[in-house]
Scaffold this motif. Structure first.
Motif, PDB file in Angstrom:
ATOM      1  N   LEU A  14      -1.034  10.648  11.465  1.00 45.52           N
ATOM      2  CA  LEU A  14      -0.627   9.299  11.061  1.00 45.52           C
ATOM      3  C   LEU A  14       0.886   9.184  10.985  1.00 45.52           C
ATOM      4  N   THR A  15       1.524  10.195  10.427  1.00 42.36           N
ATOM      5  CA  THR A  15       2.985  10.181  10.295  1.00 42.36           C
ATOM      6  C   THR A  15       3.645  10.174  11.668  1.00 42.36           C
ATOM      7  N   GLU A  16       3.177  11.027  12.560  1.00 40.09           N
ATOM      8  CA  GLU A  16       3.772  11.107  13.900  1.00 40.09           C
ATOM      9  C   GLU A  16       3.580   9.814  14.686  1.00 40.09           C
ATOM     10  N   GLU A  24      -4.815   2.143   3.136  1.00 34.95           N
ATOM     11  CA  GLU A  24      -3.633   1.276   3.163  1.00 34.95           C
ATOM     12  C   GLU A  24      -3.896   0.017   3.987  1.00 34.95           C
ATOM     13  N   ARG A  25      -4.619   0.167   5.090  1.00 34.46           N
ATOM     14  CA  ARG A  25      -4.953  -1.014   5.906  1.00 34.46           C
ATOM     15  C   ARG A  25      -5.880  -1.956   5.152  1.00 34.46           C
ATOM     16  N   ARG A  26      -6.836  -1.389   4.423  1.00 34.46           N
ATOM     17  CA  ARG A  26      -7.745  -2.229   3.632  1.00 34.46           C
ATOM     18  C   ARG A  26      -6.957  -2.967   2.554  1.00 34.46           C
ATOM     19  N   THR A  27      -6.047  -2.277   1.898  1.00 37.99           N
ATOM     20  CA  THR A  27      -5.221  -2.909   0.866  1.00 37.99           C
ATOM     21  C   THR A  27      -4.378  -4.026   1.460  1.00 37.99           C
ATOM     22  N   LEU A  28      -3.766  -3.787   2.618  1.00 43.74           N
ATOM     23  CA  LEU A  28      -2.949  -4.808   3.275  1.00 43.74           C
ATOM     24  C   LEU A  28      -3.779  -6.047   3.610  1.00 43.74           C
ATOM     25  N   ILE A  29      -4.966  -5.841   4.145  1.00 41.05           N
ATOM     26  CA  ILE A  29      -5.839  -6.967   4.498  1.00 41.05           C
ATOM     27  C   ILE A  29      -6.305  -7.702   3.248  1.00 41.05           C
ATOM     28  N   ASP A  30      -6.678  -6.952   2.208  1.00 48.19           N
ATOM     29  CA  ASP A  30      -7.105  -7.573   0.953  1.00 48.19           C
ATOM     30  C   ASP A  30      -5.984  -8.406   0.341  1.00 48.19           C
ATOM     31  N   ILE A  89      -7.337  -7.275  -7.997  1.00 49.96           N
ATOM     32  CA  ILE A  89      -6.520  -7.800  -9.094  1.00 49.96           C
ATOM     33  C   ILE A  89      -5.451  -6.821  -9.557  1.00 49.96           C
ATOM     34  N   GLU A  90      -5.818  -5.586  -9.795  1.00 45.44           N
ATOM     35  CA  GLU A  90      -4.856  -4.617 -10.322  1.00 45.44           C
ATOM     36  C   GLU A  90      -3.674  -4.423  -9.372  1.00 45.44           C
ATOM     37  N   TYR A  91      -3.960  -4.246  -8.086  1.00 45.99           N
ATOM     38  CA  TYR A  91      -2.878  -4.042  -7.119  1.00 45.99           C
ATOM     39  C   TYR A  91      -2.040  -5.311  -6.960  1.00 45.99           C
ATOM     40  N   TRP A  92      -2.687  -6.470  -6.917  1.00 36.73           N
ATOM     41  CA  TRP A  92      -1.955  -7.735  -6.783  1.00 36.73           C
ATOM     42  C   TRP A  92      -0.962  -7.922  -7.933  1.00 36.73           C
ATOM     43  N   LYS A 117       5.214   1.388   2.057  1.00 35.62           N
ATOM     44  CA  LYS A 117       5.906   2.578   2.557  1.00 35.62           C
ATOM     45  C   LYS A 117       6.726   3.232   1.463  1.00 35.62           C
ATOM     46  N   LYS A 118       7.401   2.417   0.650  1.00 34.50           N
ATOM     47  CA  LYS A 118       8.185   2.955  -0.466  1.00 34.50           C
ATOM     48  C   LYS A 118       7.270   3.640  -1.466  1.00 34.50           C
ATOM     49  N   GLU A 119       6.111   3.016  -1.762  1.00 33.22           N
ATOM     50  CA  GLU A 119       5.151   3.624  -2.675  1.00 33.22           C
ATOM     51  C   GLU A 119       4.663   4.978  -2.144  1.00 33.22           C
ATOM     52  N   ARG A 120       4.351   5.022  -0.860  1.00 32.45           N
ATOM     53  CA  ARG A 120       3.868   6.251  -0.254  1.00 32.45           C
ATOM     54  C   ARG A 120       4.937   7.329  -0.319  1.00 32.45           C
ATOM     55  N   GLY A 121       6.187   6.955  -0.113  1.00 27.57           N
ATOM     56  CA  GLY A 121       7.298   7.903  -0.172  1.00 27.57           C
ATOM     57  C   GLY A 121       7.516   8.486  -1.542  1.00 27.57           C
ATOM     58  N   THR A 122       7.272   7.702  -2.587  1.00 24.66           N
ATOM     59  CA  THR A 122       7.460   8.206  -3.959  1.00 24.66           C
ATOM     60  C   THR A 122       6.290   9.035  -4.424  1.00 24.66           C
TER      61      THR A 122
END
Length: 124
Positions: A14-16, A24-30, A89-92, A117-122
């Motif tokens: 995934l990184t490469e 992450e895709r599900r979260t983005l769509i939600d 709700i929690e993520y929103w 991306k910032k969240e993933r980096g931390t």
């Protein structure tokens, strides 16, 4: 077909390839769907899905600091926790206001992807 990925882990691939994980895709769509509902970009009635903190008659807390925050409804069944309206709700409510108040769906998605991306980096 991509070469040179054999023997690498899922995360390394995934990184490469600069791709997101399935979660992450599900979260983005939600989150995009929540934004569309709250900003009346879909033919869905907001009140059937969510109640904003500013509309609820409850005491003011830190969770109600933003007018964009959504109130969590109480449910007794474990099953309800995985429904869309409870799952998001929690993520929103954790997303910064400057992202939630984006003017259009494309800018919302771009800002949210950068935030993720910032969240993933931390986390790593």
């Amino acid at each position: 077909m991509c070469s040179g990925l054999k023997g690498k882990t899922y995360e390394e691939k995934l990184t490469e390839l600069e791709l997101q994980t399935l979660s992450e895709r599900r979260t983005l769509i939600d989150m995009t769907q929540v934004w569309k509902i709250l900003n009346k970009k879909d033919r869905l009635t907001e009140s059937k899905f969510f109640t904003r903190h500013c509309e609820a008659r409850e005491r003011t807390t830190r969770a109600a600091d933003s007018t964009e925050n959504i109130l969590r409804t109480r449910s007794c069944l474990e099953l309800w926790k995985n429904f869309f309206t409870n799952r998001v709700i929690e993520y929103w409510n954790k997303i910064p206001d400057e992202i939630r108040t984006s003017g259009n769906v494309d800018s919302f998605k771009c800002r949210l992807v950068e935030h993720m991306k910032k969240e993933r980096g931390t986390q790593t």
